[in-house]
Design a protein around this motif. Structure first.
Motif, mmCIF file in Angstrom:
data_model
loop_
_atom_site.group_PDB
_atom_site.id
_atom_site.type_symbol
_atom_site.label_atom_id
_atom_site.label_comp_id
_atom_site.label_asym_id
_atom_site.label_seq_id
_atom_site.Cartn_x
_atom_site.Cartn_y
_atom_site.Cartn_z
ATOM 1 N N SER A 119 39.200 2.553 -7.033
ATOM 2 C CA SER A 119 39.960 1.626 -7.880
ATOM 3 C C SER A 119 39.256 1.391 -9.205
ATOM 4 C CB SER A 119 40.151 0.293 -7.147
ATOM 5 O OG SER A 119 40.818 0.474 -5.923
ATOM 6 N N SER A 120 37.934 1.234 -9.153
ATOM 7 C CA SER A 120 37.174 1.005 -10.384
ATOM 8 C C SER A 120 37.254 2.215 -11.310
ATOM 9 C CB SER A 120 35.712 0.702 -10.045
ATOM 10 O OG SER A 120 35.623 -0.440 -9.211
ATOM 11 N N ILE A 121 37.155 3.418 -10.732
ATOM 12 C CA ILE A 121 37.244 4.632 -11.551
ATOM 13 C C ILE A 121 38.637 4.758 -12.158
ATOM 14 C CG2 ILE A 121 37.145 7.155 -11.497
ATOM 15 C CD1 ILE A 121 34.979 6.922 -9.379
ATOM 16 N N GLU A 122 39.666 4.435 -11.374
ATOM 17 C CA GLU A 122 41.035 4.480 -11.911
ATOM 18 C C GLU A 122 41.189 3.525 -13.092
ATOM 19 O OE1 GLU A 122 43.659 5.569 -7.915
ATOM 20 O OE2 GLU A 122 43.966 3.676 -8.954
ATOM 21 N N ILE A 123 40.660 2.328 -12.963
ATOM 22 C CA ILE A 123 40.788 1.344 -14.047
ATOM 23 C C ILE A 123 40.059 1.828 -15.296
ATOM 24 C CG2 ILE A 123 40.105 -0.981 -14.762
ATOM 25 C CD1 ILE A 123 40.737 -1.900 -11.910
ATOM 26 N N LEU A 124 38.864 2.409 -15.114
ATOM 27 C CA LEU A 124 38.132 2.943 -16.264
ATOM 28 C C LEU A 124 38.908 4.076 -16.931
ATOM 29 C CD1 LEU A 124 34.458 3.012 -14.916
ATOM 30 C CD2 LEU A 124 35.419 1.479 -16.646
ATOM 31 N N GLY A 125 39.476 4.977 -16.101
ATOM 32 C CA GLY A 125 40.272 6.072 -16.659
ATOM 33 C C GLY A 125 41.509 5.578 -17.375
#
Length: 199
Positions: free
Chosen positions: A162-168
């Motif tokens: 989820s954190s990586i998705e938000i950063l992307g």
């Protein structure tokens, strides 16, 4: 024209985050707790769709679909709906991002790429909400109230994804702002040059 760095970061981070979230969805280690089966110490794992028991002494593992009060618990049902919606939105965002970036064209569709970033950020927020909802009710899910549960590895996959998705998504949403690019400006002005026509 080179693809802007935020677009590259967004299109790389988003599928990586989606893989982590999908791994969290299909694995049954959302919570785990020690239970006693006769004289054997065992660990019970519960996920959104599957439960497993691992007998520590023999490494024997048995899994079955979740059922009963745990399956019907509103928190489990809510987490299922939120995380499936998250995966669907992330898929839509990835399709829009691939259309908006358009590496094979001279200029990307910045508004489309930026919109995909907002959708992907929303996707990451939905999966974080699902994880938070599950964790808040983890100890009281189902009828097995005597077992002390703790978060399993699936939750960590979900948090990371989820954190990586938000950063992307945030990186892609930067596509709305137009960078100062002399080459781009020069090529656009060149296209607009007027030429005299001799009659």
């Amino acid at each position: 024209m080179r693809t802007p760095a935020p677009m590259i970061a967004g299109i790389v981070c988003t599928p990586v985050g989606m893989i982590f979230v999908f791994t969290a969805v299909i694995t049954p280690q959302w919570r785990e707790g020690h239970i006693q089966l006769g004289k054997s110490s065992s660990i019970k794992h519960d996920g959104l769709w599957e439960s497993c028991i691992l007998v520590v002494a023999s490494d024997f593992k048995h899994c079955w679909p979740v059922s009963g009060a745990y399956q019907q618990d509103p928190s489990v049902l809510g987490a299922r709906g939120l995380i499936l919606s998250s995966l669907s939105l992330c898929g839509v965002g990835m399709v829009l991002a691939s259309i908006g970036i358009r590496c094979w064209m001279d200029f990307p569709l910045r508004n489309v790429a930026g919109a995909s970033g907002i959708i992907i950020v929303l996707s990451g927020c939905l999966s974080l909400t699902a994880l938070g909802l599950y964790i808040s009710k983890m100890q009281v899910l189902g009828a097995d109230l005597d077992t002390r549960y703790r978060g399993g590895s699936s939750l960590y996959f979900g948090w990371i994804g989820s954190s990586i998705e938000i950063l992307g998504g945030m990186a892609l949403s930067l596509s709305f702002s137009r960078p100062k690019c002399n080459i781009c400006i020069g090529s656009r002005n060149k296209d607009k040059n007027s030429y005299e026509v001799n009659s």
